[in-house]
Write an enzyme that holds these catalytic residues in place. Structure first.
Site, short mmCIF file in Angstrom:
data_model
loop_
_atom_site.label_atom_id
_atom_site.label_comp_id
_atom_site.label_asym_id
_atom_site.label_seq_id
_atom_site.Cartn_x
_atom_site.Cartn_y
_atom_site.Cartn_z
N ASP A 139 0.82 -1.21 0.00
CA ASP A 139 0.00 0.00 0.00
C ASP A 139 0.86 1.26 0.00
O ASP A 139 0.57 2.23 -0.70
CB ASP A 139 -0.92 -0.01 1.21
CG ASP A 139 -1.84 1.20 1.26
OD1 ASP A 139 -2.64 1.38 0.32
OD2 ASP A 139 -1.76 1.97 2.23
N ARG A 184 -10.14 11.37 -11.48
CA ARG A 184 -9.44 11.34 -10.19
C ARG A 184 -9.06 9.92 -9.77
O ARG A 184 -8.45 9.73 -8.72
CB ARG A 184 -10.33 11.97 -9.11
CG ARG A 184 -10.49 13.49 -9.27
CD ARG A 184 -11.57 14.03 -8.34
NE ARG A 184 -11.33 13.64 -6.97
CZ ARG A 184 -12.29 13.35 -6.10
NH1 ARG A 184 -13.56 13.38 -6.47
NH2 ARG A 184 -12.00 13.01 -4.86
N LYS A 185 -9.38 8.93 -10.56
CA LYS A 185 -9.05 7.54 -10.24
C LYS A 185 -7.69 7.17 -10.83
O LYS A 185 -7.43 7.42 -12.00
CB LYS A 185 -10.12 6.60 -10.79
CG LYS A 185 -11.50 6.79 -10.20
CD LYS A 185 -12.50 5.82 -10.82
CE LYS A 185 -13.89 6.00 -10.22
NZ LYS A 185 -14.88 5.07 -10.85
#
Length: 224
Positions: A139, A184-185
């Site tokens: 992550d 925005r992805k």
């Protein structure tokens, strides 16, 4: 999984800072300790692969990301959007006990490489890195890549296939990059391999969302 520094500052305040003292004032970069450098806990393999990656920075195509609490000095795109994405830190002050890692990002903003040596505090099954710790380093690698590409971001989805356990004290390389963007992805993927390239430990895909500065809470500062 990424949080604004305002949230972190409130958490620190609840733990140890006297009430009413407010958020600590920002310190300049010179006052911050960079943890993304070799220390006594790094194995010979960790140092060897670190030097190999560091050589890639010589021509300016790659750069090493310092492990500071304040990421805004190192990611101007995030600063311009007025939000304070906080970079993931080593989980304990004891060298070698938790996450020992260093991240390199490509100048084009579409790829990140994270060299990681997991310590004993990250143990899940006896002798091996906990799956949640693997997810954390994935992550933070993909988040750093997305941060470099798009400014302040947050994890929306993270999907991981765990393929082979990671021995404690071994050295792995997380190789992540941006696959595509849709507004925005930001869609990304990565592989976690033994640093020598011999074992594929995990594969992952992720979706990060670029934050809207107008709707984000004000950034707060943290001292080292």
């Amino acid at each position: 999984m990424w949080r604004s520094r305002g949230v972190v500052a409130r958490a620190l305040g609840a733990r140890g800072r006297p009430r009413g003292t407010g958020t600590a004032r920002c310190s300049g970069p010179a006052a911050l300790q960079d943890l993304a450098v070799p220390n006594g806990s790094w194995s010979a393999a960790m140092r060897e692969h670190y030097e190999r990656l560091l050589r890639r920075t010589a021509d300016g195509s790659w750069r090493r990301v310092p492990s500071y609490r304040n990421g805004l000095d190192h990611f101007p795109a995030a600063a311009k959007r007025g939000t304070g994405t906080r970079l993931f830190l080593r989980s304990t002050d004891t060298e070698g006990a938790g996450f020992e890692y260093v991240t390199f990002v490509h100048g084009a903003g579409n790829r990140a490489l994270c060299l990681c040596q997991p310590g004993p505090y990250l143990e899940g099954h006896s002798g091996f890195m906990h799956g949640g710790a693997i997810a954390t380093i994935i992550d933070t690698t993909l988040g750093t890549c997305a941060l470099e590409a798009a400014g302040s971001v947050m994890t929306a989805k993270l999907s991981i296939d765990f393929l082979a356990p990671v021995p404690l004290g071994s050295v792995v390389l997380v190789d992540g990059g941006v696959d595509r963007r849709d507004g925005r992805k930001i869609f990304l993927s990565c592989q976690v391999r033994g640093a020598a390239g011999d074992t594929l430990h995990a594969e992952a895909t992720a979706l990060f969302i670029q934050l809207d500065a107008a709707k984000s809470p004000p950034a707060a500062c943290l001292t080292p």
